[in-house]
Design an enzyme around this catalytic site. Sequence first.
Site, short mmCIF file in Angstrom:
data_model
loop_
_atom_site.label_atom_id
_atom_site.label_comp_id
_atom_site.label_asym_id
_atom_site.label_seq_id
_atom_site.Cartn_x
_atom_site.Cartn_y
_atom_site.Cartn_z
N ASP A 1 0.77 -1.34 -0.01
CA ASP A 1 -0.13 0.08 -0.02
C ASP A 1 0.72 1.31 -0.09
O ASP A 1 0.35 2.39 -0.25
CB ASP A 1 -0.86 0.14 1.31
CG ASP A 1 -2.06 -0.75 1.21
OD1 ASP A 1 -2.81 -0.88 -0.12
OD2 ASP A 1 -2.52 -1.28 2.16
C1 BGC Z 1 0.23 1.33 6.48
C2 BGC Z 1 0.13 0.09 5.77
C3 BGC Z 1 -1.38 -0.18 5.59
C4 BGC Z 1 -2.08 1.09 4.68
C5 BGC Z 1 -3.54 0.89 4.51
C6 BGC Z 1 -0.64 2.42 5.70
O1 BGC Z 1 -0.36 3.68 6.60
O2 BGC Z 1 1.49 1.62 6.72
O3 BGC Z 1 0.69 -0.80 6.61
O4 BGC Z 1 -1.43 -1.17 4.47
O5 BGC Z 1 -1.74 1.77 5.62
O6 BGC Z 1 -4.11 1.42 3.77
O1 IFM Z 2 -1.33 -5.51 1.51
C1 IFM Z 2 -1.36 -4.46 2.62
C2 IFM Z 2 -2.75 -5.02 3.26
O2 IFM Z 2 -3.72 -4.72 2.38
C3 IFM Z 2 -3.02 -3.82 4.34
N1 IFM Z 2 -1.90 -4.11 5.38
C4 IFM Z 2 -0.64 -3.74 4.61
C5 IFM Z 2 -0.39 -4.72 3.46
C6 IFM Z 2 1.17 -4.00 2.94
O3 IFM Z 2 0.92 -2.91 2.68
#
Ligand code: BGC
Ligand code: IFM
Length: 816
Positions: free
Chosen positions: A487
């Site tokens: 993400d």
């Molecule tokens: C976090 C990610 C997470 C994302 C969700 C980010 O702030 O670091 O781990 O997947 O938010 O959209």
């Molecule tokens: O793949 C994502 C997931 O959808 C939500 N937690 C963090 C992951 C990596 O960014």
Amino acid sequence: MRYGHFDDERREYVIGQPDTPLPWINYLGTEEYFGIVSNTAGGYSFYRDARLRRLTRYRYNNVPLDSGGRYVYLRDNGSGDFWSPSWQPTRSELDAYECRHGLSYTTIASARGGIRSETLYFVPLRENLEVWRVRVTNERDAAADLSLFSAIEFCLWDAQDDATNYQRNYSTGQVELVDGVIYHKTEYRERRDHFAYFACSEPLAGYDTQRGTFLGPYRGWDRPAAVERGQSFDSVAHGWAPMGSHHVRLSLAPGETREVIFLLGYWENPRDAKFDPPGSQTVNKTLVRPVIERWLTPEAVAGGFAELRASWDSMLAVMQVNSPDTDTDRMVNIWNAYQSMVTFNMSRSASSFESGIGRGMGFRDSNQDLLGFVHIVPERARQRILDIAATQLPTGGAYHQYQPLTKRGNNDIGSGFNDDPLWLITGVAAYLKETGDLSILDEQVPYDNDESAATPLYEHLQRSLRYTLDRLGPHGLPLIGRADWNDCLNLNCFSETPGEPFQTTENKDGGVAESVFIAGLFALAARELAGIAEACDRPADAAEYRSAGEKMAGTIAEHGWDGAWFRRAFDYHGNVIGSGENDEGQIFIEPQGMCIIGGVGVENGMAVQALASVRERLATEHGIVLQQPAYSRYRVELGEISSYPPGYKENAGVFCHTNPWLMIAEAMVGNGDGAFDYYRRINPSARENISELHRCEPYVYAQMIAGKDAPTHGEAKNSWLTGTAAWNYVAITQWILGIRPDFGGLRIDPVLPAAWEGFSASRKFQGITYDITVRKAAGVRGRVRHLMVDGRRVEGNQLPPAPAGSVVRVEAVIEE
Ligand code: BGC
Ligand code: IFM
């Protein structure tokens, strides 16, 4: 250092001291009513949606840690001494303490001054209520005159509004007290349907429903005025902060035990005006009363608890293993399966790290979670797939999240995470391999919940694949859009001001950045969809998807290979990411795992080389970090990934979700030692002895362990709600132990550590129970080439069909 121990027999983790490094939590509820409960009784409850139907309050980021819970207080009316048997919130010294987190229940037992108590918390099956069964024993030589107080703080339903909209909320709270039951009816005026109730099995010596009165001005939960003086105030909340507290007096003879039951429940009356006419100011209790009466009896509670335990026994019985490694057995047989079910129920909503108000259900997350529980509750997995698919967009794209209560796509977050649709294919493939239920492919499923635009599920999968093919970038690799699985890899950043690059962090999903990870995932999804097409007799489709997958594999080899590992991406400007050319972020874990799982390079040595690079550059004693070298400064062209300090989260943390991909990849190339070595590095049970460093619960996976660039290398964060649960379960059960559902039947294809001499397992699959024994000589590295099935030799590693209901004995020998 450990703070407790595993009781494998009872399937419990036993915590021996209350001041664990962080609250070590468990979950209550398996259907629609849920709660979090910590080892000191902290936590909260909700009905279905942790944001919109929150029953009780909880304060994140508070001090002391873990504020708000299901509290009881004991008071010795003789001496005036009072304490919390769960340690919090009074934190009085206890002579004994033991918390047992079991499967959907928790008990907290303690003793002080000769008074022992044990509280069991659980949610009975099919009910929207939680039971607290408090047993108090007088271990003194003399009679004890005690007061028992319960205490919960009601949330005014919408947890977000509850925590912010004080100008309104200080005036809306309403309760009703009838026959000793406290009804929380805020919102009942306008909606006349749902309310909460808090009931007690004993006659009351008093009650409180106004927090300010119960606690007294400027006091906290550690020193409530009512408890201190030994008598409730009988307060009736109107506005401010409604709460529930019962006061029960107990006179216990020496050695005597008394059982007191409290119920906290959610009730929704049918929306029927005749049943509950407009203008009615009191809660209609006609339907709820018998439920309350029933569950206040010790027989109902004992029966409900036994039923809950039996239901877990039967769910876990689907897959049980007996291997040479205790940490493997306890994770596979108990905790990893349990955590996978919790992620199914919770998605990413409510934990010590997810506030319950922020996140809906992720499209990609839910599809991956499925991998960990589809064999346990296949019917529920089927429904989950149909729910997810109904949020898909007609383009084949996907809302990134949907709301659990409405099951509709979340417009605030929207779509454009270009990996999302492909996970639907992998989820459906897992369901089909497990169940063989091809009928799901013919289900008419809407797009964006619009019933008029429904197609068979099969077409959803076709559109998912097409979505990627319609969005290829300059190198022929898939466009990343807003991000892919990672993400935080936001590569389409560009300046709003022409000629001044990278001045804004805004992400534009129209950019041309490409993802090698999505390419690997595409290769996997194309192969899976081809398998699905073959299974439902569409050979032309199958051929088309296979060739699309092969073509993508070729593109990866051409543009996604960096010489010794797979590259990660190309950014908005066409610059490579995850390459020896970069100063930082030279090698990323995700494409190594996913390209190999997608079959890329497995035949020609690229996979083996990529795995050697991972071992050399990314593996640490605490797991494999996400990339190296960590980004030392913020880079607007990469986005959020570089916003984290080095070693945390996506910036070179051990992002545990990705580690099992490497275990699978190692197993695919036949390296059992390598796969199992990675498995043990992050196995929570295997890390129990370093709990003072790991800090999170030793019975469940955490999303992240701080990487080697962080000062706290080895410290875990974000336990419980993570795709790590499902993927580790897949890696150990399907690839290392090798008991793997496939189109056409179960495969027995273990890739074991050389030192092992085999294992045995029991696996229920499509109505058949397989008793499996795998044998090999120590030191041998190899694969299974034939099976003995009820004494008959079967070539290969796939089990032939057997009559439903039968028990089949399978013997497999691993040969060099
Ligand atoms: C976090 C990610 C997470 C994302 C969700 C980010 O702030 O670091 O781990 O997947 O938010 O959209
Ligand atoms: O793949 C994502 C997931 O959808 C939500 N937690 C963090 C992951 C990596 O960014």
